[in-house]
Design an enzyme around this catalytic site. Structure first.
Site: not given
Ligand code: UD1
Length: 423
Positions: A22-23, A121, A126, A311, A403
């Site tokens: 999915k990711n 969420c 996030r 995850d 999902r």
């Molecule tokens: C992706 C995965 C999700 C998984 C996560 C961590 C997808 C669609 N989803 O989510 O299933 O749980 O990686 O492996 O691929 N952060 C910031 N600022 C930002 C972005 C992130 O501070 O702009 C922080 C977040 O709060 C979190 C950390 O960085 O603490 C990691 O988040 P991130 O790797 O961005 O997760 P996703 O990409 O949303």
């Protein structure tokens, strides 16, 4: 509303074909926006999140054709040669945060777009600040108002260096997607190392992008002016594979995970599960996972790849409830990802949560109860716990499961395990 009824005291024994990730599928679908030529994606899992992304792409003006190759996989051919709408509306983005992945491609190809802010969420706040900072480094002007991101780059994006202060998976993907069509070279430092990033870069390179260093913390993207037709197959879902591995542990059973090199995709997870006492054996095109005697308690720290994946944290917690002794889980990625603990406690688990730490005193039998899925991974953790519990469990809000998990009922049935959907 549909619920799932899970019968307790079952044992998994069989073969599970692992679906496309999915990711990985979500950013690959978003990549189609970068080109006016077709992108044919194979091994796309039939999931609700994939349908949501397709709805979003269609609302922008992209077209697609789906061919069902099997119950578990589709081939989707996308064409984005007639994009006329540059807005990703709240109604779609609120359903799925990964919708934010259209931001980079729309901006790079058309120089403007408007994308709803995703909001928080169940698992945490996030933020997406790093997606926006990365795009600003490429010359984008970003304005936040009325719950929307308005991004523009009238003269196109310009390659630049950007150092992510925190590693972010979709943040790295969004900026990498955008940099593909930027003028000049972009260097992304402290980029995420997740296999899904490698999959996206490989697909973009097949489309004619010039990306190197993916899979390391420094990704170099030499911008190109356009991309060509391409065909690409989505990598296997390592989280789905890990989930079924835990099913073998929790039900004291055995499962053959087919369709990938899961040792490479799940190094820390397999290491931890081996320490707990699960047995992993290489088999043709996959991995056999077996319960081979009483499991031991473990301590788990979730981390970015190659660390233990967040995850798989909820599923691991479910298993540890059945392991004699004290286990600990430290959740280092998401600040609110223990919602499943309260549901497991409704089934009789002994878990204490304090901030990012959960202490699990395992070994007591759990008993089926009505429980509620709070997010995608929490939902499957409840299914796993219910399979090993006494009596039956009714799980509410199973749309979370749809999902991200393809054909759970059917895949479990192939391994001699019964769950039912009830209304
Ligand atoms: C992706 C995965 C999700 C998984 C996560 C961590 C997808 C669609 N989803 O989510 O299933 O749980 O990686 O492996 O691929 N952060 C910031 N600022 C930002 C972005 C992130 O501070 O702009 C922080 C977040 O709060 C979190 C950390 O960085 O603490 C990691 O988040 P991130 O790797 O961005 O997760 P996703 O990409 O949303």
């Amino acid at each position: 509303m549909v619920k799932i009824k899970v019968y307790g005291n079952q044992k998994i024994d069989g073969i599970v074909p692992i679906s496309g990730a999915k990711n990985s599928a979500l950013p690959l679908l978003a990549a189609a926006i970068l080109s006016s030529n077709s992108l044919k994606l194979k091994n796309v899992p039939p999931l609700l999140d994939v349908s949501t992304m397709l709805d979003l792409l269609e609302s922008l003006g992209a077209t697609y054709q789906i061919n069902q190759d099997s119950m578990y996989a589709n081939t989707i051919e996308l064409k984005a040669d007639s994009i006329y709408n540059f807005t990703a509306p709240y109604e779609i983005v609120k359903k799925m945060r990964a919708s934010i992945l259209v931001l980079g491609p729309l901006l790079a190809r058309f120089g403007k777009c408007k994308v709803s802010l995703p909001g928080g969420c169940a698992i945490g706040v996030r933020p997406i600040d790093l997606h926006l900072k990365g795009l600003e480094a490429l010359g984008a002007t970003i304005d936040l108002s009325d719950g929307y991101i308005r991004a523009s780059a009238a003269n196109g994006l310009k390659g630049s260096d950007f150092d992510f202060p925190t590693t972010t998976v979709t943040g790295t993907e969004n900026v990498m997607l955008a940099a593909t069509l930027a003028e000049g070279t972009t260097v992304l430092k402290n980029a995420a190392l997740e296999p899904e990033i490698i999959d996206l870069a490989n697909c973009l390179n097949k489309m004619g992008a010039k990306i190197s260093g993916h899979g390391t913390s420094t990704i170099v993207i030499k911008g190109v002016t356009s991309l060509h037709e391409a065909e690409y197959s989505v990598m296997p879902d390592r989280i789905e594979a890990g989930t079924y591995a835990i099913a073998a542990g929790i039900t004291r059973g055995r499962v053959d995970l087919i369709g990938g090199n899961f040792r490479k995709l799940l190094p820390s997870f397999i290491d931890k599960m081996e320490k707990a006492g699960l047995r992993f054996t290489d088999i043709e095109n996959g991995l056999r996972v077996e319960y081979s005697g009483e499991l031991s308690p473990i301590s788990v720290n979730t981390e970015p790849f190659p660390g233990f994946p967040t995850d798989l944290q909820a599923q691991t917690m479910a298993m540890l409830c059945f392991v004699n002794g004290e286990s600990n889980i430290y959740e280092n990625i998401w600040e609110n990802r223990f919602m499943h603990a309260a549901e497991l406690m409704r089934m009789g688990a002994n878990i204490t949560v304090f901030q990012a730490h959960a202490n699990i005193k395992g070994g007591k039998r759990l008993k089926g109860a009505p429980v509620m899925a709070t997010d995608l991974r929490a939902s499957i953790s409840l299914v796993l716990a219910a399979l090993a519990a006494d009596g039956s469990t009714i799980i509410d809000r199973v749309y979370h499961l749809d999902r991200g998990y393809c054909c759970v009922k059917e895949k479990l049935a192939n391994c001699g395990v019964t769950i039912d959907r009830i209304s």
